[in-house]
Design a protein around this motif. Sequence first.
Motif, mmCIF file in Angstrom:
data_model
loop_
_atom_site.group_PDB
_atom_site.id
_atom_site.type_symbol
_atom_site.label_atom_id
_atom_site.label_comp_id
_atom_site.label_asym_id
_atom_site.label_seq_id
_atom_site.Cartn_x
_atom_site.Cartn_y
_atom_site.Cartn_z
ATOM 1 N N TRP A 123 0.865 -1.183 0.000
ATOM 2 C CA TRP A 123 0.000 0.000 0.000
ATOM 3 C C TRP A 123 0.900 1.230 0.000
ATOM 4 C CZ3 TRP A 123 -5.097 -1.108 -0.384
ATOM 5 C CH2 TRP A 123 -5.574 -2.309 0.153
ATOM 6 N N LEU A 124 0.631 2.134 -0.914
ATOM 7 C CA LEU A 124 1.393 3.381 -0.939
ATOM 8 C C LEU A 124 1.184 4.117 0.387
ATOM 9 C CD1 LEU A 124 3.157 5.365 -2.559
ATOM 10 C CD2 LEU A 124 1.061 6.364 -3.466
ATOM 11 N N SER A 125 2.260 4.551 0.997
ATOM 12 C CA SER A 125 2.167 5.057 2.367
ATOM 13 C C SER A 125 2.516 6.537 2.508
ATOM 14 C CB SER A 125 3.077 4.210 3.280
ATOM 15 O OG SER A 125 2.676 2.853 3.199
ATOM 16 N N ASN A 126 2.320 7.268 1.436
ATOM 17 C CA ASN A 126 2.500 8.719 1.488
ATOM 18 C C ASN A 126 1.337 9.423 0.787
ATOM 19 O OD1 ASN A 126 5.708 7.764 1.030
ATOM 20 N ND2 ASN A 126 5.308 9.206 2.691
ATOM 21 N N ARG A 127 1.035 10.601 1.309
ATOM 22 C CA ARG A 127 0.109 11.493 0.605
ATOM 23 C C ARG A 127 0.958 12.426 -0.232
ATOM 24 N NH1 ARG A 127 -3.527 11.611 5.419
ATOM 25 N NH2 ARG A 127 -5.357 10.546 4.577
ATOM 26 N N LEU A 128 0.908 12.277 -1.528
ATOM 27 C CA LEU A 128 1.706 13.136 -2.390
ATOM 28 C C LEU A 128 0.955 14.433 -2.661
ATOM 29 C CD1 LEU A 128 3.286 10.643 -4.927
ATOM 30 C CD2 LEU A 128 4.027 11.294 -2.633
ATOM 31 N N LYS A 129 1.724 15.514 -2.647
ATOM 32 C CA LYS A 129 1.103 16.816 -2.903
ATOM 33 C C LYS A 129 0.811 16.954 -4.391
ATOM 34 C CE LYS A 129 3.749 18.745 0.898
ATOM 35 N NZ LYS A 129 4.928 19.561 1.237
ATOM 36 N N LEU A 137 -3.037 3.772 -1.807
ATOM 37 C CA LEU A 137 -3.278 3.232 -3.144
ATOM 38 C C LEU A 137 -2.585 1.869 -3.208
ATOM 39 C CD1 LEU A 137 -2.672 6.289 -5.537
ATOM 40 C CD2 LEU A 137 -4.856 5.305 -4.820
ATOM 41 N N LYS A 138 -3.226 0.932 -3.906
ATOM 42 C CA LYS A 138 -2.646 -0.404 -4.020
ATOM 43 C C LYS A 138 -1.485 -0.389 -4.995
ATOM 44 C CE LYS A 138 -6.658 -3.321 -3.379
ATOM 45 N NZ LYS A 138 -7.609 -4.184 -4.069
#
Length: 193
Positions: A123-129, A137-138
């Motif tokens: 699972w993507l582990s950052n909130r990208l700006k 996100l998977k």
Amino acid sequence: MRESVDPRWAQLKGRSWDCSSCGETHLGLFDLGCARPDFWQDSEQPLPNSAIAGSTHCLTEDFCVLDKQHYFIRCVLRLPLIGAPEECLGFGVWSTLSEKNFGKYIETFDSGEQEDLGPWFGWLSNRLKGYPDTLNLKCRVHPQSGRQRPWLELEPTDHLLAKESREGITYERLINIYAAYGHSVGPAQDGDD
Ligand SMILES: [Zn+2]
């Protein structure tokens, strides 16, 4: 040719530019990165990778264990550049791994021989700006050999980040993404250095 070359990429790549936002001088196109998964709330700076040995709660340059329960590694997400074939903007981001896969990753890290390990679920582990929420996100994690960070393949949804990782970003999008991270690409500078 399906896609024409955008000369602005070459111009950006070939120059150093003074950033009016962060005050630094940047060289060409540079990658963006997240130093930690967003779930890591402690304020300490990342430790050297060797600190992971036997640790149940720690953040290093490439690994993170949270409360002996959640496991993350640092990866690279590549956004191809539309109009600059074979070039990418790299995003240093974190993905979760299962405890088992995390163990295998750590075990083989120093060997540099990791390309046969994956792909692994994460699972993507950052909130990208500059994007709608990207947290969780998977993705598929593809370990690499030669001490390269694993690359991430996002599930092929119509989320903007997934779409741009497949189809690429325009020059205008790069300017927006840099701006979201506090960098201003000014107009090309005249004169030679
Ligand atoms: Zn800057």
